[in-house]
Design a protein around this motif. Structure first.
Motif, PDB file in Angstrom:
ATOM      1  N   SER A   1      42.283  32.144  47.058  1.00 19.58           N
ATOM      2  CA  SER A   1      43.332  33.142  46.802  1.00 19.58           C
ATOM      3  C   SER A   1      43.451  33.418  45.311  1.00 19.58           C
ATOM      4  O   SER A   1      43.625  34.571  44.882  1.00 19.58           O
TER       5      SER A   1
ATOM      6  N   MET B   1      40.523  35.528  44.220  1.00 19.03           N
ATOM      7  CA  MET B   1      40.707  36.914  44.664  1.00 19.03           C
ATOM      8  C   MET B   1      41.633  37.647  43.695  1.00 19.03           C
ATOM      9  O   MET B   1      41.392  38.805  43.337  1.00 19.03           O
TER      10      MET B   1
ATOM     11  N   TYR C   1      39.815  38.546  40.415  1.00 20.11           N
ATOM     12  CA  TYR C   1      39.012  39.768  40.538  1.00 20.11           C
ATOM     13  C   TYR C   1      39.890  41.012  40.406  1.00 20.11           C
ATOM     14  O   TYR C   1      39.526  41.978  39.730  1.00 20.11           O
ATOM     15  N   ASP C   2      41.071  40.984  41.043  1.00 19.78           N
ATOM     16  CA  ASP C   2      41.986  42.123  40.956  1.00 19.78           C
ATOM     17  C   ASP C   2      42.496  42.320  39.533  1.00 19.78           C
ATOM     18  O   ASP C   2      42.564  43.451  39.035  1.00 19.78           O
TER      19      ASP C   2
ATOM     20  N   LYS D   1      34.560  39.831  46.034  1.00 21.43           N
ATOM     21  CA  LYS D   1      35.661  39.438  46.927  1.00 21.43           C
ATOM     22  C   LYS D   1      35.165  39.331  48.372  1.00 21.43           C
ATOM     23  O   LYS D   1      35.501  38.385  49.088  1.00 21.43           O
TER      24      LYS D   1
END
Length: 463
Positions: free
Chosen positions: A96, A99, A102-103, A120
């Protein structure tokens, strides 16, 4: 059956020289610059320190937009922690967190070109978390928005696999034509990447024949070989998945609708030609595509396809012309030899001079091409009337030459030895016997010349 494409190995070593840039060189804010330099120095000497993760999180919070390096380092740290986790309870929070990284990376540096949507999707897929629908959504969006980064063979394979499986399960609202369109787009991407890898492989392989490659070139050659092999499997899987969804009628109809806008697109024409050929959809449309491809890009494969079309139409001159062109354009020596042999057998007994000429061309390309010797021996064995006329002894003596030639096949290609020896033995039985040699007042070791198209000599064996 779909063939598996191996995932690319990730290296979790903290070798910051490989990042290609320095934290200090990029940082603009003096305070963040000092913090980044300090973090860099700490990592270089304490890459396995248990506080590394918390120190990195603090740095990211304080300096989120100073350097992309913060996110790239975070990705490595989190990947290492995920890799080292023993249970799902330990792993899932890190997944999590990654992820989110990456955002955040995409938000802070929207033009980073790192393919974070793809990362992702792979993160969820490799760790068997997230739904197939979620993974597909990431890949589908990435294919549209990050197409230049969509080069990993494994990712291309996963994307097409999920596309077809979700369509079949009715988990996505796409028509069959839309699915075929997407599969075609994925195929074009894989085909384009395969062309690039194959070109690197061919160029470096040719260079290696005349000079020593540098260590970097050797690495590039090895990577190109692996990439080409994996992308070839991707293309095979895509073809198999398309075949499961569409029969010849559907495929031809689909491609016909797209022909006009792709009539000058050699990659598209090549792909359609290969797919229709593999599925044996030999319609007038297949001929149209093949002819257009050959006119636009006369490759070895395109010329071969035209040869097959001409052969089916019983047009022998054009068949020979296209197969010869294909052989000339072919770089693979095994395929080149096979093509010259194909030209030889197309000439056949009707033009033995040309038939032998091309059989010998195959041997020039590949000296261990035993089939050529067998074919040439058959040409000799079928030339008695035109070469020796009414001389019964010399007519039968031609079988000795045929036998000698057949045996060469087994000598250069061991797998053919038994069949070559059997053929030679059959010829020898038809050759003059000991009694016939005596009656003809000939003796062993004496040479017999065949002055017709053969132009060879054979020695009378000792029986």
């Amino acid at each position: 059956m779909n063939k598996k494409i191996s995932s690319s190995n990730r290296s979790f070593a903290f070798v910051f020289a490989l990042l290609g840039f320095s934290f200090a060189a990029i940082a603009q804010n003096s305070e963040c610059k000092n913090k980044i330099v300090a973090f860099e120095e700490f990592v270089q000497s304490n890459s396995h320190d248990q506080t590394l993760y918390s120190r990195w999180k603090e740095l990211k919070q304080q300096c989120p937009t100073e350097s992309e390096s913060v996110y790239l380092i975070g990705e490595k740290i989190l990947n290492q922690k995920i890799d080292q986790a023993n249970t799902a309870e330990e792993k899932n929070p890190m997944i999590s967190d990654l992820m989110s990284v990456y955002d955040e990376h995409d938000k802070a540096f929207p033009n980073n070109k790192k393919g974070n949507r793809i990362s992702k999707a792979l993160l969820l897929y490799d760790n068997k978390t997230g739904s197939s629908k979620e993974i597909f959504a990431f890949l589908d969006k990435a294919f549209k928005m990050d197409n230049s980064e969509f080069t990993n063979p494994n990712v291309l394979n996963i994307y097409s696999e999920l596309l077809v499986s979700q369509y079949q399960k009715k988990e996505i609202e796409l028509t069959l034509e839309q699915v075929l369109e997407k599969l075609d787009e994925i195929s074009e991407k894989a085909q384009s990447e395969l062309k690039k890898s194959s070109l690197v492989k061919e160029n470096l392989s040719l260079k290696a024949q005349t000079e020593k490659l540098t260590s970097q070139e050797q690495s590039n050659l090895q990577n190109a070989k692996v990439s080409a092999n994996e992308l070839t499997l991707v293309m095979e899987n895509l073809s198999a998945r398309t075949d499961k969804l569409a029969n010849c009628e559907i495929l031809v109809s689909f491609y016909q609708k797209n022909f006009d806008k792709n009539a000058e697109n050699a990659l598209w024409l090549e792909r359609v030609s290969d797919r229709l050929d593999a599925k044996k959809c030999k319609s007038d449309f297949y001929i149209k595509v093949s002819e257009k491809l050959y006119a636009l890009s006369p490759s070895a494969k395109a010329a071969y396809n035209m040869g097959i079309i001409s052969r089916n139409a019983k047009n022998k001159p054009q068949t020979i012309e296209h197969f010869t062109k294909s052989a000339e354009l072919q770089t693979d020596i095994n395929k080149k030899a096979e093509l010259y042999y194909l030209v030889a057998t197309t000439y056949g007994y009707g033009d033995k001079v040309k038939a032998r000429e091309f059989a010998k061309k195959a041997l020039e390309v590949k000296p261990a091409f035993g089939k050529s010797y067998i074919f040439i021996s058959q040409l000799y064995a079928n030339s008695m009337k035109e070469c020796v006329g009414d001389n019964a002894f010399e007519s039968k003596a031609l079988y000795w030459l045929a036998a000698e030639t057949a045996k060469k096949a087994g000598a250069v290609e061991p797998i053919l030895k038994k069949s070559a020896d059997d053929l030679a033995a059959n010829y020898t039985k038809k050759a003059p016997s000991k009694e016939e040699i005596s009656q003809a007042k000939r003796k062993s070791g004496e040479q017999i010349s065949f002055k017709c198209w053969i132009g060879e000599t054979v020695s009378i064996p000792k029986l």
